[in-house]
Design a protein around this motif. Structure first.
Motif, mmCIF file in Angstrom:
data_model
loop_
_atom_site.group_PDB
_atom_site.id
_atom_site.type_symbol
_atom_site.label_atom_id
_atom_site.label_comp_id
_atom_site.label_asym_id
_atom_site.label_seq_id
_atom_site.Cartn_x
_atom_site.Cartn_y
_atom_site.Cartn_z
ATOM 1 N N ILE A 3 9.360 -4.023 2.985
ATOM 2 C CA ILE A 3 8.225 -3.518 3.769
ATOM 3 C C ILE A 3 7.172 -4.628 3.860
ATOM 4 O O ILE A 3 6.913 -5.304 2.857
ATOM 5 C CB ILE A 3 7.614 -2.264 3.112
ATOM 6 C CG1 ILE A 3 8.685 -1.194 2.899
ATOM 7 C CG2 ILE A 3 6.486 -1.695 3.977
ATOM 8 C CD1 ILE A 3 8.199 0.021 2.121
ATOM 9 N N PRO A 4 6.559 -4.849 5.025
ATOM 10 C CA PRO A 4 5.527 -5.889 5.140
ATOM 11 C C PRO A 4 4.404 -5.684 4.126
ATOM 12 O O PRO A 4 3.940 -4.569 3.906
ATOM 13 C CB PRO A 4 5.010 -5.713 6.574
ATOM 14 C CG PRO A 4 6.129 -5.073 7.307
ATOM 15 C CD PRO A 4 6.819 -4.190 6.317
ATOM 16 N N LEU A 5 3.989 -6.780 3.494
ATOM 17 C CA LEU A 5 2.959 -6.720 2.456
ATOM 18 C C LEU A 5 1.598 -6.956 3.098
ATOM 19 O O LEU A 5 1.287 -8.064 3.534
ATOM 20 C CB LEU A 5 3.236 -7.762 1.370
ATOM 21 C CG LEU A 5 4.648 -7.709 0.754
ATOM 22 C CD1 LEU A 5 4.794 -8.760 -0.327
ATOM 23 C CD2 LEU A 5 4.950 -6.328 0.187
ATOM 24 N N ARG A 6 0.772 -5.898 3.141
ATOM 25 C CA ARG A 6 -0.512 -5.966 3.841
ATOM 26 C C ARG A 6 -1.706 -5.741 2.920
ATOM 27 O O ARG A 6 -2.804 -5.497 3.382
ATOM 28 C CB ARG A 6 -0.530 -4.917 4.969
ATOM 29 C CG ARG A 6 0.579 -5.099 6.002
ATOM 30 C CD ARG A 6 0.375 -6.352 6.819
ATOM 31 N NE ARG A 6 1.495 -6.642 7.683
ATOM 32 C CZ ARG A 6 1.684 -6.101 8.887
ATOM 33 N NH1 ARG A 6 0.810 -5.236 9.338
ATOM 34 N NH2 ARG A 6 2.719 -6.431 9.621
ATOM 35 N N GLN A 7 -1.480 -5.790 1.598
ATOM 36 C CA GLN A 7 -2.571 -5.628 0.646
ATOM 37 C C GLN A 7 -2.439 -6.643 -0.474
ATOM 38 O O GLN A 7 -1.318 -6.993 -0.878
ATOM 39 C CB GLN A 7 -2.577 -4.218 0.028
ATOM 40 C CG GLN A 7 -3.153 -3.135 0.903
ATOM 41 C CD GLN A 7 -3.285 -1.810 0.162
ATOM 42 O OE1 GLN A 7 -2.769 -1.645 -0.943
ATOM 43 N NE2 GLN A 7 -3.981 -0.871 0.761
ATOM 44 N N LEU A 8 -3.583 -7.115 -0.946
ATOM 45 C CA LEU A 8 -3.609 -7.965 -2.128
ATOM 46 C C LEU A 8 -4.421 -7.251 -3.200
ATOM 47 O O LEU A 8 -5.603 -6.966 -3.000
ATOM 48 C CB LEU A 8 -4.240 -9.325 -1.812
ATOM 49 C CG LEU A 8 -4.384 -10.285 -3.007
ATOM 50 C CD1 LEU A 8 -3.012 -10.635 -3.581
ATOM 51 C CD2 LEU A 8 -5.127 -11.553 -2.604
ATOM 52 N N GLY B 175 0.833 -1.198 0.000
ATOM 53 C CA GLY B 175 0.000 0.000 0.000
ATOM 54 C C GLY B 175 0.866 1.245 0.000
ATOM 55 O O GLY B 175 2.082 1.197 -0.231
ATOM 56 N N TYR B 176 0.213 2.402 0.286
ATOM 57 C CA TYR B 176 0.917 3.690 0.208
ATOM 58 C C TYR B 176 0.800 4.465 1.521
ATOM 59 O O TYR B 176 0.698 5.683 1.526
ATOM 60 C CB TYR B 176 0.342 4.523 -0.943
ATOM 61 C CG TYR B 176 0.505 3.861 -2.289
ATOM 62 C CD1 TYR B 176 1.678 4.008 -3.012
ATOM 63 C CD2 TYR B 176 -0.510 3.072 -2.828
ATOM 64 C CE1 TYR B 176 1.837 3.400 -4.252
ATOM 65 C CE2 TYR B 176 -0.362 2.460 -4.060
ATOM 66 C CZ TYR B 176 0.813 2.624 -4.763
ATOM 67 O OH TYR B 176 0.962 2.009 -5.984
ATOM 68 N N GLY B 177 0.828 3.743 2.633
ATOM 69 C CA GLY B 177 0.642 4.396 3.920
ATOM 70 C C GLY B 177 1.913 4.698 4.682
ATOM 71 O O GLY B 177 1.875 5.151 5.814
ATOM 72 N N ARG B 178 3.063 4.436 4.077
ATOM 73 C CA ARG B 178 4.327 4.619 4.796
ATOM 74 C C ARG B 178 5.180 5.676 4.107
ATOM 75 O O ARG B 178 5.266 5.712 2.875
ATOM 76 C CB ARG B 178 5.074 3.281 4.852
ATOM 77 C CG ARG B 178 6.509 3.371 5.329
ATOM 78 C CD ARG B 178 7.082 1.985 5.536
ATOM 79 N NE ARG B 178 8.529 2.030 5.631
ATOM 80 C CZ ARG B 178 9.287 1.056 6.123
ATOM 81 N NH1 ARG B 178 8.708 -0.034 6.577
ATOM 82 N NH2 ARG B 178 10.598 1.162 6.167
ATOM 83 N N GLY B 179 5.809 6.531 4.896
ATOM 84 C CA GLY B 179 6.672 7.563 4.338
ATOM 85 C C GLY B 179 7.993 7.630 5.077
ATOM 86 O O GLY B 179 8.124 7.123 6.191
ATOM 87 N N SER B 180 8.978 8.245 4.455
ATOM 88 C CA SER B 180 10.275 8.415 5.114
ATOM 89 C C SER B 180 10.977 9.636 4.553
ATOM 90 O O SER B 180 10.592 10.157 3.495
ATOM 91 C CB SER B 180 11.152 7.175 4.916
ATOM 92 O OG SER B 180 11.514 7.030 3.563
ATOM 93 N N GLU C 145 6.906 5.521 0.546
ATOM 94 C CA GLU C 145 7.563 4.259 0.213
ATOM 95 C C GLU C 145 6.521 3.166 0.032
ATOM 96 O O GLU C 145 5.511 3.134 0.752
ATOM 97 C CB GLU C 145 8.522 3.845 1.330
ATOM 98 C CG GLU C 145 9.739 4.728 1.457
ATOM 99 C CD GLU C 145 10.697 4.200 2.512
ATOM 100 O OE1 GLU C 145 11.909 4.299 2.305
ATOM 101 O OE2 GLU C 145 10.231 3.689 3.552
ATOM 102 N N THR C 146 6.769 2.277 -0.904
ATOM 103 C CA THR C 146 5.874 1.143 -1.111
ATOM 104 C C THR C 146 6.676 -0.046 -1.613
ATOM 105 O O THR C 146 7.720 0.127 -2.259
ATOM 106 C CB THR C 146 4.745 1.483 -2.096
ATOM 107 O OG1 THR C 146 3.856 0.371 -2.208
ATOM 108 C CG2 THR C 146 5.282 1.822 -3.475
ATOM 109 N N SER C 147 6.200 -1.239 -1.287
ATOM 110 C CA SER C 147 6.778 -2.482 -1.810
ATOM 111 C C SER C 147 5.686 -3.236 -2.540
ATOM 112 O O SER C 147 4.553 -3.325 -2.048
ATOM 113 C CB SER C 147 7.326 -3.357 -0.668
ATOM 114 O OG SER C 147 8.528 -2.841 -0.161
ATOM 115 N N GLN C 148 6.022 -3.767 -3.698
ATOM 116 C CA GLN C 148 5.051 -4.538 -4.483
ATOM 117 C C GLN C 148 5.768 -5.734 -5.113
ATOM 118 O O GLN C 148 6.954 -5.648 -5.444
ATOM 119 C CB GLN C 148 4.441 -3.679 -5.596
ATOM 120 C CG GLN C 148 3.833 -2.366 -5.150
ATOM 121 C CD GLN C 148 2.517 -2.530 -4.416
ATOM 122 O OE1 GLN C 148 1.897 -3.586 -4.471
ATOM 123 N NE2 GLN C 148 2.087 -1.487 -3.713
#
Length: 798
Positions: free
Chosen positions: A619-624, A503-508, A521-524
Motif C-alpha cells: 500500500i502506498p506510504l503516505r504518513q511519517l 495510515g488507517y484510511g483503507r479498507g477491504s 488494511e495498513t502498511s508500515q
C-alpha cells in the motif's frame, strides 16, 4: 380602567424592586434562551431552501456491500450522473463536484486554501448564487478559469470587482495562472455547499482526476435536477433498470458495479440526514438532528421553569397586597375585574421581560454561536417572524402563568383582606406540584452534566492499547517525499525513531470459509509496532518491502492480523498461523503469519476493528510517524517544519500530535457538556427563585404561628427546621421522578459510545445532594429571616 391597571402595575414594579428584578430576570432569561435556540433550530431546518430548484434537486448516493452488510456512502462515481441525464427523461440537468487541492499565492507566500471543487458549468444553473463581479452564465467554460467567493476576492486582491484578473494557484502540484470568471457572494450559514474556489470539471479530467474505468471509482458528488412534480422513486427504479442492463467487463467493474445500490437523496434532506451523514466533495458533513431536539427540549424546560417561577412569585406577592384587593372589592370590583387586573399585570411584566430577553439574546448570539459551533449570518432583531412568534409564545406563557395566581387572588374575601387575615385555601397542591416539577427537571439536567463529565473524562483517559505519547504524524504526498523528510531529520537528536506508513484510511472485504468481513488494511515499515508499544502475540513480524507465500497455483501476501480479526472469523489465536484468507470474491489472497494485540487506532470513540497489516510495499506510504524524546516535544514542530520547507517550499505541512488529536475528537461532546452545564445552572437558579417565592409565601401565612412559637420559647434553629421541613420533603420527593427519567436518558446517550462508563449510584447521589443542598440553602435564607423577626410585629394586632 386599563390605564389605571398599567399605572398600578408600574408602581408595583418600582416599589418592589427585588421581586420585580427576580420575576423579570427569570422570565427574560427563559425568553432569551428560547430565542437563541429557535434561531439555531430554524437555521438547521431551513438548510438549502433558498435555492430556486431545491424541491426537485437530488444528490445521487450509494450503498455498497462490505462484509455482508450495506454501507451507505454519500458519493458516487464520475460518470453515472451524465449517463442517467442522457437516458432518463425525468432528469433535466446534472452537476458533478470533485475535490480540488489548492495552494493560492499571496505576495510571496503560498496558502493552503480549503473549499476548492471542480464542477460542471451547470453548477450555477442548479444552485443559485449572487454574482458580484463577472457573469455566471458563461463561467467555467475554459480550463484555466475559476469562480471565487467575496471573502477570497478581498483576501487575494483587496477588492471584490476582480473578474478577468489573474490568480496564481497550484492544483495537483502544478502552478498556473487562472482567470477569475466571476466573484460570488459568500455562502449563507444554512447551506450544505462548502465551496470557496470553483474550477471547471474538464480541468479535473485534464489533471487525471477521472479514471480509465470511472464506474468503479466512488468519490464524486453528483446532483440531478428532476422535472417539477416527478416522483423520485420512479427515477430510482429507472436507475436500477439502467444499471441492470449495462454491459460492463470485469475490468470495468462488472457485477460489482451492478451490485451497488444507487438512489436519490433530496437536497433539502441532506443536512439532517441520519443515514448518509458523511460529507462528499463540496458538501459539509451532515448535522445530527438530535441536537435540534435536545436544544428544543432545553428551551422548553427553561421557559417552563421560568413560567413556574413567575406563577409562584405572583402568588407570593399577592398576600402583601391583600388590603388593596379588599379595598377594590369594597368599592365594587367584581371577582372577574380583580382577576383581570392581576392577569393584565402579568402581561405587562411579561412584555417588559420580552424586551429584556430580546436584548439579552441579541447580545449573547455570538457567544451562543460559539457554543453550538454555528456562525449565524442574521441576528435576532433582523428576523421579524421569529420575534413575532416568540412574542406570541410569551403572551401565551403570561396568560397561562398569570391565570393561576389571578384566580387565587380574585377569591380573597374582602373582610379577610382588610383584616390582614388572608390565607391560601387548601393544601396548595398546584404550587407544590410546580416546585416538584422544577426540581425534577433541574435534577435531570444535573445528572446529565455529571454523566457527560464522567464519560468524556473516561474516553480521554481510556487505554487505547498503544502508546500515543510523544508521537508526531506527518501526512505526505508520496513515498519519495517521506524518505526525503526522513533523511533531513535523520541527524536530529530530538527524534528517537521514524517510520513510514499508510495510515488507517483503507479498507477491504476479506473472506474465510463462508464468513465475509470488512477489515482495515495498513502498511508500515518494520519497527512500527515496537514504536507504538503493540505486542506481537503469535508468529513473526513481516519482512521489509515484500512478504509473500508461493503455493502451487498462486502467490499470496503474508499479513499480520489483530485479535478482533480472529474473533470475527472464529479462529483461536493458537490456530491462526498459516490460515488462508480470500478476497471479496473468495479467491485466495493472503496468509496469516502473525497476530498482534488489539488496539484502537485513533481515539476511544472507535471500537477495536479487525485490522490487517500488509508488507510496506503493498500500500502506498503516505504518513511519517515520528517518535520524539519527551523533553523535546514542545520544540520538535519547528524542526520538522524547517525540514519540510527545504523539500516542499510551497506546500504547507500537515502535522498532528497523535495524543492531542485523540483528545480533540471529543470536542463535540465537550461543547454539548458546556451547553448542558449552562442550562443546568440556569434551571437551578430559576427553580430556586420559584422556591424562594413559595417559601416567602409560606412564611407570611405562618407569621403569627412563628410569633406564638417564639413567645413560647422556640429557638431560631427549631423554627428554621420547622419551616424547611415541608419544602425539603418536596425536593426529596422530586428524586423519585429524577432518578428513573435521568437513568433512561443517560443510558440512551451512552449507547452512542462503544466504550462507556457504568451508571453507578454516585451518578445519582451527587445530583441529589447538589439539588437538595441548593434548595435547602434557598429555603433557609427565607426561614432564618422569618425566624429572627420580632414576634411583637406579628402579634400586636391580635
Amino acid at each position: 380602567m386599563l390605564r389605571n391597571y398599567i399605572k398600578i402595575a408600574l408602581r408595583n414594579v418600582v416599589k418592589h424592586k427585588g421581586y420585580s428584578f427576580i420575576n423579570i430576570t427569570g422570565l427574560a432569561v427563559g425568553i432569551a434562551c428560547c430565542l437563541l435556540i429557535f434561531m439555531y433550530v430554524k437555521d438547521e431546518v431551513t438548510y438549502d431552501l433558498y435555492h430556486q430548484h431545491a424541491d426537485n434537486t437530488y444528490r445521487i448516493v450509494s450503498e455498497i456491500e462490505f462484509g455482508g452488510e450495506l454501507s451507505p456512502i454519500s458519493a458516487t462515481n464520475a460518470i453515472e450522473a451524465k449517463e442517467y441525464a442522457e437516458s432518463i427523461p425525468e432528469i433535466i440537468n446534472f452537476v458533478r463536484m470533485d475535490n480540488a487541492t489548492i495552494l493560492a499565492k499571496k505576495d510571496d507566500d503560498y496558502i493552503r486554501q480549503f473549499g476548492g471543487v471542480y464542477a460542471d458549468p451547470s453548477f450555477f444553473d442548479i444552485f443559485q448564487f449572487e454574482a458580484l463581479s463577472g457573469a455566471l452564465g458563461s463561467a467555467l467554460q475554459d480550463l484555466n478559469t475559476v469562480v471565487i467567493t467575496r471573502s477570497n476576492a478581498i483576501k487575494y486582491f483587496g477588492e471584490v470587482d476582480v473578474a478577468g484578473r489573474e490568480l496564481t494557484l497550484q492544483l495537483s502540484g502544478k502552478i498556473e495562472q487562472y482567470i477569475v470568471d466571476a466573484v460570488i457572494e459568500d455562502l449563507p450559514s444554512n447551506t450544505s455547499l462548502d465551496v470557496q474556489f470553483i474550477f471547471p470539471w474538464e480541468k479535473n479530467v485534464a489533471l487525471g482526476g477521472v479514471y480509465k474505468f470511472p464506474w468503479q471509482s466512488i468519490g464524486v458528488t453528483s446532483f440531478v435536477q428532476l422535472i417539477d412534480g416527478t416522483d423520485p422513486e420512479v427515477v430510482n427504479e429507472k436507475i436500477k433498470s439502467y444499471k441492470d442492463n449495462m454491459d460492463l467487463s470485469d475490468d470495468e467493474g462488472g457485477d460489482w458495479v451492478k451490485g451497488i445500490v444507487t438512489s436519490l437523496q433530496p437536497l433539502t434532506a441532506m443536512h439532517l440526514a441520519e443515514k448518509f451523514d458523511s460529507g462528499s466533495p463540496g458538501i459539509k458533513e451532515a448535522s445530527d438532528s438530535n441536537y435540534s431536539y435536545v436544544l428544543s427540549i432545553i428551551a422548553v424546560i427553561i421557559l417552563l421553569l421560568a413560567c413556574i417561577n413567575f406563577a409562584n412569585l405572583s402568588v407570593a406577592r399577592s398576600l402583601p397586597r391583600a388590603k388593596e384587593i379588599g379595598v377594590r372589592k369594597v368599592l365594587g370590583a367584581r371577582k372577574k375585574q380583580v382577576a383581570f387586573q392581576f392577569l393584565s399585570e402579568a402581561l405587562y411584566i411579561s412584555t417588559i421581560a420580552f424586551v429584556v430577553g430580546l436584548l439579552m439574546a441579541e447580545m449573547l448570539l455570538p457567544v451562543f454561536g460559539g457554543l453550538v459551533n454555528k456562525q449565524f449570518t442574521a441576528n435576532v432583531l433582523s428576523d421579524p417572524t421569529l420575534i413575532v412568534a416568540c412574542f406570541l409564545l410569551v403572551m401565551l406563557t403570561a396568560l397561562v402563568a398569570g391565570a393561576y395566581p389571578s384566580m387565587i387572588i380574585s377569591r380573597f374575601s374582602a373582610i379577610a383582606s382588610l383584616n390582614g387575615r388572608v390565607k391560601m385555601q387548601g393544601k396548595q397542591y398546584v404550587s407544590k406540584a410546580l416546585v416538584l416539577l422544577q426540581f425534577s427537571l433541574a435534577g435531570i439536567l444535573v445528572v446529565g452534566v455529571i454523566t457527560m463529565n464522567k464519560q468524556i473524562s473516561y474516553l480521554v483517559n481510556y487505554d487505547l492499547g498503544y502508546d500515543d505519547s510523544n508521537l508526531v504524524v506527518v501526512n505526505i504526498k508520496d513515498d519519495a517525499n517521506g524518505q526525503l523528510l526522513k533523511n533531513e531529520l535523520a541527524s536530529n537528536p530530538k527524534i528517537s525513531q521514524m517510520i513510514m506508513g499508510s495510515g488507517y484510511g483503507r479498507g477491504s472485504e476479506v473472506t474465510y470459509n463462508d464468513i465475509r468481513l470488512f477489515t482495515i488494511e495498513t502498511s508500515q515499515e518494520q519497527g512500527y509496532l515496537d514504536m507504538i508499544d503493540v505486542a506481537l502475540l503469535e508468529g513473526r513480524q513481516l519482512r521489509e518491502n515484500r512478504d509473500t507465500y508461493a503455493t502451487s497455483t498462486d502467490t499470496l501476501n503474508n499479513i499480520l492480523v489483530n485479535e478482533a480479526f480472529l474473533k470475527k472469523i472464529g479462529v483461536e489465536r493458537s490456530e491462526a498461523i498459516n490460515q488462508i484468507l480470500g478476497d471479496g470474491r473468495g479467491n485466495p489472497q493472503s496468509r496469516i503469519v502473525g497476530v498482534v494485540q488489539d488496539f484502537v487506532f485513533g481515539n476511544a470513540r472507535n471500537e477495536v476493528t479487525p485490522l490487517a497489516f500488509q508488507a510496506s510495499s503493498v500500500i502506498p506510504l503516505r504518513q511519517l510517524s515520528i517518535k520524539v524524546h519527551p523533553e523535546y516535544i514542545t520544540e520538535i514542530k519547528a524542526d520538522i517544519e524547517a525540514a519540510w520547507r527545504s523539500i516542499e517550499p510551497y506546500e504547507p505541512i500537515q502535522l498532528t500530535f497523535q495524543d492531542e488529536s485523540n483528545q480533540s475528537a471529543f470536542a463535540e461532546e465537550e461543547r454539548w457538556k458546556t451547553i448542558i452545564t449552562y442550562s443546568t445552572v440556569l434551571a437551578i437558579m430559576i427553580s430556586c427563585l420559584g422556591l424562594f417565592g413559595l417559601a416567602h409565601q409560606s412564611a407570611l401565612q405562618r407569621q403569627k404561628e412563628i410569633g406564638v412559637r417564639k413567645v413560647l420559647g422556640a429557638s431560631v434553629k427549631q423554627l428554621v427546621i420547622l419551616l424547611n421541613a415541608g419544602f425539603s420533603k418536596l425536593v426529596l420527593l422530586s428524586l423519585f421522578v429524577t432518578i428513573p427519567v435521568s437513568y433512561y436518558l443517560a443510558s440512551n446517550w451512552l449507547d452512542n459510545f462503544s466504550n462507556k462508563i457504568n451508571l453507578g449510584v454516585l451518578v445519582f447521589l451527587i445530583p441529589a445532594a447538589i439539588t437538595f443542598g441548593i434548595a435547602t440553602l434557598t429555603i433557609s435564607i427565607q426561614s432564618f429571616k422569618t425566624a429572627n423577626s420580632n414576634p411583637v410585629d406579628s402579634l400586636r394586632d391580635e
